[in-house]
Design a protein around this motif. Structure first.
Motif, PDB file in Angstrom:
ATOM      1  N   GLY A  91       0.821  -1.215   0.000  1.00  0.00           N
ATOM      2  CA  GLY A  91       0.000   0.000   0.000  1.00  0.00           C
ATOM      3  C   GLY A  91       0.854   1.263   0.000  1.00  0.00           C
ATOM      4  N   VAL A  92       1.961   1.249   0.733  1.00  0.00           N
ATOM      5  CA  VAL A  92       2.869   2.402   0.740  1.00  0.00           C
ATOM      6  C   VAL A  92       3.482   2.570  -0.644  1.00  0.00           C
ATOM      7  CG1 VAL A  92       5.051   3.287   1.679  1.00  0.00           C
ATOM      8  CG2 VAL A  92       3.345   2.303   3.210  1.00  0.00           C
ATOM      9  N   THR A  93       3.867   1.478  -1.268  1.00  0.00           N
ATOM     10  CA  THR A  93       4.429   1.536  -2.619  1.00  0.00           C
ATOM     11  C   THR A  93       3.393   2.052  -3.618  1.00  0.00           C
ATOM     12  OG1 THR A  93       5.848  -0.337  -2.063  1.00  0.00           O
ATOM     13  CG2 THR A  93       5.601   0.164  -4.388  1.00  0.00           C
ATOM     14  N   ASP A  94       2.151   1.580  -3.497  1.00  0.00           N
ATOM     15  CA  ASP A  94       1.082   2.066  -4.384  1.00  0.00           C
ATOM     16  C   ASP A  94       0.823   3.551  -4.175  1.00  0.00           C
ATOM     17  OD1 ASP A  94       0.797  -0.452  -5.449  1.00  0.00           O
ATOM     18  OD2 ASP A  94      -0.968  -0.976  -4.219  1.00  0.00           O
ATOM     19  N   GLU A  95       0.849   4.001  -2.932  1.00  0.00           N
ATOM     20  CA  GLU A  95       0.660   5.433  -2.641  1.00  0.00           C
ATOM     21  C   GLU A  95       1.773   6.244  -3.286  1.00  0.00           C
ATOM     22  OE1 GLU A  95      -1.107   8.734  -1.628  1.00  0.00           O
ATOM     23  OE2 GLU A  95      -2.010   6.816  -1.075  1.00  0.00           O
ATOM     24  N   ALA A  96       2.984   5.742  -3.243  1.00  0.00           N
ATOM     25  CA  ALA A  96       4.107   6.435  -3.873  1.00  0.00           C
ATOM     26  C   ALA A  96       3.887   6.566  -5.377  1.00  0.00           C
ATOM     27  CB  ALA A  96       5.412   5.699  -3.584  1.00  0.00           C
ATOM     28  N   ILE A 101       5.971   9.372  -7.042  1.00  0.00           N
ATOM     29  CA  ILE A 101       7.201   9.248  -6.262  1.00  0.00           C
ATOM     30  C   ILE A 101       7.866   7.927  -6.649  1.00  0.00           C
ATOM     31  CG2 ILE A 101       8.133   8.988  -3.918  1.00  0.00           C
ATOM     32  CD1 ILE A 101       7.082  11.763  -4.466  1.00  0.00           C
ATOM     33  N   THR A 102       9.167   7.974  -6.778  1.00  0.00           N
ATOM     34  CA  THR A 102       9.916   6.744  -7.045  1.00  0.00           C
ATOM     35  C   THR A 102      10.376   6.174  -5.717  1.00  0.00           C
ATOM     36  OG1 THR A 102      10.688   7.707  -9.123  1.00  0.00           O
ATOM     37  CG2 THR A 102      11.870   5.778  -8.304  1.00  0.00           C
ATOM     38  N   LEU A 103      10.048   4.923  -5.500  1.00  0.00           N
ATOM     39  CA  LEU A 103      10.402   4.219  -4.272  1.00  0.00           C
ATOM     40  C   LEU A 103      11.071   2.914  -4.702  1.00  0.00           C
ATOM     41  CD1 LEU A 103       9.891   4.629  -1.190  1.00  0.00           C
ATOM     42  CD2 LEU A 103       7.813   3.328  -1.472  1.00  0.00           C
ATOM     43  N   PRO A 104      12.354   3.005  -5.101  1.00  0.00           N
ATOM     44  CA  PRO A 104      12.978   1.867  -5.777  1.00  0.00           C
ATOM     45  C   PRO A 104      13.137   0.615  -4.917  1.00  0.00           C
ATOM     46  CG  PRO A 104      14.614   3.541  -5.320  1.00  0.00           C
ATOM     47  CD  PRO A 104      13.279   4.112  -4.931  1.00  0.00           C
ATOM     48  N   GLN A 124      11.836   0.988   5.231  1.00  0.00           N
ATOM     49  CA  GLN A 124      12.825   2.023   4.959  1.00  0.00           C
ATOM     50  C   GLN A 124      13.377   1.866   3.558  1.00  0.00           C
ATOM     51  OE1 GLN A 124      15.291   1.344   8.433  1.00  0.00           O
ATOM     52  NE2 GLN A 124      16.943   0.616   7.124  1.00  0.00           N
ATOM     53  N   GLY A 125      13.830   2.988   3.036  1.00  0.00           N
ATOM     54  CA  GLY A 125      14.380   3.020   1.687  1.00  0.00           C
ATOM     55  C   GLY A 125      14.592   4.460   1.269  1.00  0.00           C
ATOM     56  N   THR A 126      14.682   4.684  -0.039  1.00  0.00           N
ATOM     57  CA  THR A 126      14.830   6.040  -0.552  1.00  0.00           C
ATOM     58  C   THR A 126      13.599   6.398  -1.365  1.00  0.00           C
ATOM     59  OG1 THR A 126      15.997   5.232  -2.506  1.00  0.00           O
ATOM     60  CG2 THR A 126      17.346   5.943  -0.641  1.00  0.00           C
ATOM     61  N   VAL A 127      13.249   7.656  -1.332  1.00  0.00           N
ATOM     62  CA  VAL A 127      12.135   8.169  -2.127  1.00  0.00           C
ATOM     63  C   VAL A 127      12.656   9.323  -2.965  1.00  0.00           C
ATOM     64  CG1 VAL A 127      10.299   7.472  -0.579  1.00  0.00           C
ATOM     65  CG2 VAL A 127      11.352   9.658  -0.235  1.00  0.00           C
ATOM     66  N   THR A 128      12.233   9.376  -4.209  1.00  0.00           N
ATOM     67  CA  THR A 128      12.683  10.420  -5.120  1.00  0.00           C
ATOM     68  C   THR A 128      11.473  11.018  -5.806  1.00  0.00           C
ATOM     69  OG1 THR A 128      14.740   9.221  -5.499  1.00  0.00           O
ATOM     70  CG2 THR A 128      14.202  10.941  -7.077  1.00  0.00           C
ATOM     71  N   LEU A 166      14.107  15.620  -5.688  1.00  0.00           N
ATOM     72  CA  LEU A 166      14.830  15.473  -4.425  1.00  0.00           C
ATOM     73  C   LEU A 166      14.827  14.000  -4.053  1.00  0.00           C
ATOM     74  CD1 LEU A 166      13.124  18.392  -2.481  1.00  0.00           C
ATOM     75  CD2 LEU A 166      15.408  18.422  -3.475  1.00  0.00           C
ATOM     76  N   THR A 167      15.856  13.570  -3.381  1.00  0.00           N
ATOM     77  CA  THR A 167      15.930  12.191  -2.911  1.00  0.00           C
ATOM     78  C   THR A 167      16.118  12.210  -1.398  1.00  0.00           C
ATOM     79  OG1 THR A 167      16.894  11.468  -4.992  1.00  0.00           O
ATOM     80  CG2 THR A 167      17.142   9.993  -3.117  1.00  0.00           C
ATOM     81  N   PHE A 168      15.282  11.469  -0.727  1.00  0.00           N
ATOM     82  CA  PHE A 168      15.323  11.358   0.730  1.00  0.00           C
ATOM     83  C   PHE A 168      15.490   9.903   1.117  1.00  0.00           C
ATOM     84  CE2 PHE A 168      13.002  15.303   0.247  1.00  0.00           C
ATOM     85  CZ  PHE A 168      13.428  16.072   1.316  1.00  0.00           C
ATOM     86  N   SER A 169      16.169   9.685   2.210  1.00  0.00           N
ATOM     87  CA  SER A 169      16.092   8.360   2.836  1.00  0.00           C
ATOM     88  C   SER A 169      14.968   8.485   3.864  1.00  0.00           C
ATOM     89  CB  SER A 169      17.412   7.964   3.485  1.00  0.00           C
ATOM     90  OG  SER A 169      17.696   8.798   4.577  1.00  0.00           O
ATOM     91  N   ILE A 170      14.126   7.477   3.908  1.00  0.00           N
ATOM     92  CA  ILE A 170      12.940   7.541   4.757  1.00  0.00           C
ATOM     93  C   ILE A 170      12.851   6.280   5.607  1.00  0.00           C
ATOM     94  CG2 ILE A 170      11.398   6.514   3.037  1.00  0.00           C
ATOM     95  CD1 ILE A 170       9.239   8.522   4.027  1.00  0.00           C
ATOM     96  N   ARG A 171      12.351   6.464   6.793  1.00  0.00           N
ATOM     97  CA  ARG A 171      12.098   5.334   7.704  1.00  0.00           C
ATOM     98  C   ARG A 171      10.689   5.520   8.244  1.00  0.00           C
ATOM     99  NH1 ARG A 171      15.025   1.803  11.636  1.00  0.00           N
ATOM    100  NH2 ARG A 171      13.729   1.764  13.501  1.00  0.00           N
TER     101      ARG A 171
END
Length: 194
Positions: A91-96, A101-104, A124-128, A166-171
């Motif tokens: 669901g978080v990936t679908d929201e991205a 948003i790229t959530l590789p 956790q991962g990176t979001v762009t 922008l690229t963020f690391s997210i937790r």
């Protein structure tokens, strides 16, 4: 002795004797009433007042405990079940994707907690993405029906300063509830009170 009594009765202050005797009797009666009736009644009143205050305090604590239990039941119901963790990550990936948003590579794991029958889930991962899209994505996560916490968000420098992304690391963290008997009892207790 009767002779002396007659002498005292002839003195000018002799008419005061009956009043003095009456005053002494009244004082003795007042002392007797005070020690036998009023003091025990006052002690009993203080005991009753102490018991009443104790009962009021106990009732207030009981009401507070019941409210806390109801609040806990409501919060507990918001947490997803352990078996629903994988769909939550999807669901978080679908929201991205919806928010452009790229959530590789979103990794997820669980951690033990001190709370019985609860597990902490960490994604956790990176979001762009562009700032506006990232802001919308974060807002949607924070206001999701599931209780999600953004524990850490760090900007990673981009090599190209002309690039608007922008690229963020997210937790992201949440708590998962188990399906044990204790959790089900907590829910049924709350439902039986409704």
């Amino acid at each position: 002795m009767t002779h002396r009594l007659h002498e005292y009765l002839r003195k000018p202050y002799a008419p005061l004797f009956p009043f003095l005797i009456l005053a002494a009797c009244v004082l003795a009666a007042a002392y007797l009433v005070h020690t036998t009736v009023l003091e025990p009644a006052e002690r009993k009143r203080q005991q009753l007042e102490t018991a009443w205050m104790s009962a009021r305090l106990q009732l207030a604590r009981h009401k507070e405990a019941m409210k806390t239990k109801e609040d806990l039941r409501q919060v507990w119901a918001v947490f997803p079940l352990v078996r629903d963790f994988a769909p939550l990550a999807l669901g978080v990936t679908d929201e991205a994707k919806r928010d452009h948003i790229t959530l590789p590579a979103l990794s997820y794991r669980t951690e033990r907690t001190e709370i019985p029958d609860a597990t902490k889930a960490v994604l956790q991962g990176t979001v762009t993405g562009r700032y506006e899209d990232l802001r919308k994505f974060l807002y949607n996560l924070e206001t999701a029906q599931e209780l999600l916490f953004i524990e850490d968000l760090n900007l990673i420098r981009s090599v190209n300063l002309q690039d608007p992304t922008l690229t963020f690391s997210i937790r992201i963290a949440t708590y998962l509830r188990g399906e044990s008997v204790r959790a089900l009892n907590l829910e049924s207790d709350g439902n039986s009170q409704s």
